[in-house]
Write an enzyme that holds these catalytic residues in place. Structure first.
Site, PDB file in Angstrom:
ATOM      1  N   ASP A 102      -7.845   1.255  -1.362  1.00 29.08           N
ATOM      2  CA  ASP A 102      -6.528   0.968  -1.921  1.00 29.08           C
ATOM      3  C   ASP A 102      -5.607   0.457  -0.821  1.00 29.08           C
ATOM      4  O   ASP A 102      -5.239   1.194   0.088  1.00 29.08           O
ATOM      5  CB  ASP A 102      -5.938   2.227  -2.558  1.00 29.08           C
ATOM      6  N   ASP A 280      -1.777  -7.567  -2.561  1.00 29.27           N
ATOM      7  CA  ASP A 280      -2.379  -6.345  -3.094  1.00 29.27           C
ATOM      8  C   ASP A 280      -3.782  -6.608  -3.621  1.00 29.27           C
ATOM      9  O   ASP A 280      -3.961  -7.333  -4.596  1.00 29.27           O
ATOM     10  CB  ASP A 280      -1.504  -5.776  -4.214  1.00 29.27           C
TER      11      ASP A 280
END
Length: 408
Positions: A102, A280
């Site tokens: 992540d 991201d």
């Protein structure tokens, strides 16, 4: 708390081989991407939930309000689709855990499916909490060893440990976000930050630079062996020329993540003026502020397909597409026409016909000025080698052999 079935099943990367040493100070880990979502609605909900999480950190402070245009009921839903995972060994005896990578969080934790056990682990009795799009991790901070390869390991790393949980697609999370993104994760120590995996690797001289390099190639099938994570630097064999770097922006909330400033043009038309946004790996699509999205829709002639919510164009319109230019760090990154469309081999995943052509640019559903005017997700990152450099607080991009590929 929400059920913890969030991004652990999202955009899945699994290890397909042993770590490879590129240089003395780096180690690379191969990854596989799987598209395990049941329908396009689930795919959108995953992305929108992450956008909600970004929106909670408003320009007025670290804790803000939810994204105003996405009902919280969508965030509360749990569903499986994709995930990025790498295999790491933790504890004594060494136990292999599949951890979701992540880029928007800093905390590493285990215990979701495979219970944590170690003779060498030390319980600090410090509570740790991490909020994710689909739930909240709550556990206790432990100190233990983590091994990535025979040469690269951490002798004492602070990790979160959770009680065993059911129906989770991975064992935990490997946080590669900036250290600042973990601020507030220790409820009893709100101003204290937990060192990230990269921080500790540098402190223990396992790597010399606090850098993560990420390489993908375009996904054209349900599962592709198409990813690589590099700790300590970059893998020059994966890109064409040295990366161009942009400093981390000072604009909130982008500044808490891998946020940069850039502007975007299309055929000499300004789509987005110089502004901040977030890079991201956890989002699938490329998102633009509403006004920028509308300008892009107008110049491409795309029309919204009611069956999947994506802009659709004809073959004739596709043949007229121009490059979408991202001006980053003094360089122009060319997002070619083929990169702007959804892989036609996966049209059945988005309620499309074999010959339909869909664009991968979507709207943030907020106007410019919200503190993040774009989110560059996987469809963008698969075309460029990406470097997260926490030491120099910057993000780098370099073209690869897949930047101009016609895989879609």
């Amino acid at each position: 708390m929400f059920p913890f079935v969030f991004l652990l099943a999202l955009l899945a990367f699994s290890v397909t081989g042993s770590p490879v040493e590129v240089r003395n100070s780096t180690t690379t880990i191969p990854m596989t991407r799987g598209l395990a979502f049941s329908n396009v609605t689930d795919l959108f909900r995953h992305d929108e939930a992450r956008l909600v999480a970004f929106g909670k950190y408003s320009t007025h402070g670290r804790r803000g309000v939810p994204h105003p245009n996405v009902p919280l009921s969508q965030v509360e839903l749990g569903f499986g689709m994709q995930g990025y995972t790498v295999k790491v060994a933790i504890g004594d005896p060494l136990t292999n855990y599949d951890l979701v990578v992540d880029s928007a969080s800093a905390i590493t934790w285990v215990g979701a499916t495979l219970p944590y056990f170690s003779f060498n682990g030390v319980n600090t009795n410090v509570p740790v909490t991490v909020n994710y799009p689909f739930g909240t991790f709550q556990g206790t901070l432990w100190e233990d060893g983590i091994t990535f390869s025979e040469r690269v390991s951490i002798s004492r790393m602070q990790i979160g440990v959770a009680p065993a949980m059911q129906n989770i697609a991975a064992d935990g999370v490997l946080g590669i976000g900036p250290t600042l993104s973990g601020l507030g994760s220790l409820p009893n120590l709100p101003n204290q930050m937990v060192p990230t995996v990269i921080d500790r690797l540098v402190e223990q001289n396992s790597i010399t630079r606090p850098v993560v390099g990420i390489f993908f190639k375009p996904t054209v099938a349900n599962e592709d062996n198409n990813g690589e994570l590099c700790f300590g630097g970059t893998n020059p064999s994966k890109y064409i020329r040295p990366p161009a770097y942009a400093e981390i922006t000072t604009i909130r909330p982008s500044s808490f993540y891998w946020g940069i400033n850039q502007w975007i043009r299309y055929a000499n038309i300004e789509i987005l003026s110089f502004s901040s946004g977030i890079v991201d790996s956890g989002c699938t699509f490329l998102y633009l502020a509403t006004d920028a999205y509308e300008r892009y829709r107008a110049v491409t002639g795309g029309t919204l397909n009611p069956a999947n919510g994506l802009l659709q164009i004809s073959l004739e319109q596709y043949n007229r597409l121009s490059n979408l230019e991202f001006h980053v760090g003094g360089r122009i990154l060319e997002f070619v026409p083929n990169a702007q469309i959804w892989p036609r081999s996966l049209n059945n995943k988005v309620n499309g016909g074999d010959n339909d052509i869909f664009l991968v640019i979507r709207s943030l559903r907020t106007p410019t000025g919200a503190g993040y005017n774009f989110v560059s997700g996987y469809v963008f990152l698969q075309r460029f080698y990406t470097v997260f450099d926490s030491g120099k607080r910057r993000v780098g991009f370099s073209p690869t052999v897949f930047t101009e590929a016609s895989t879609n």
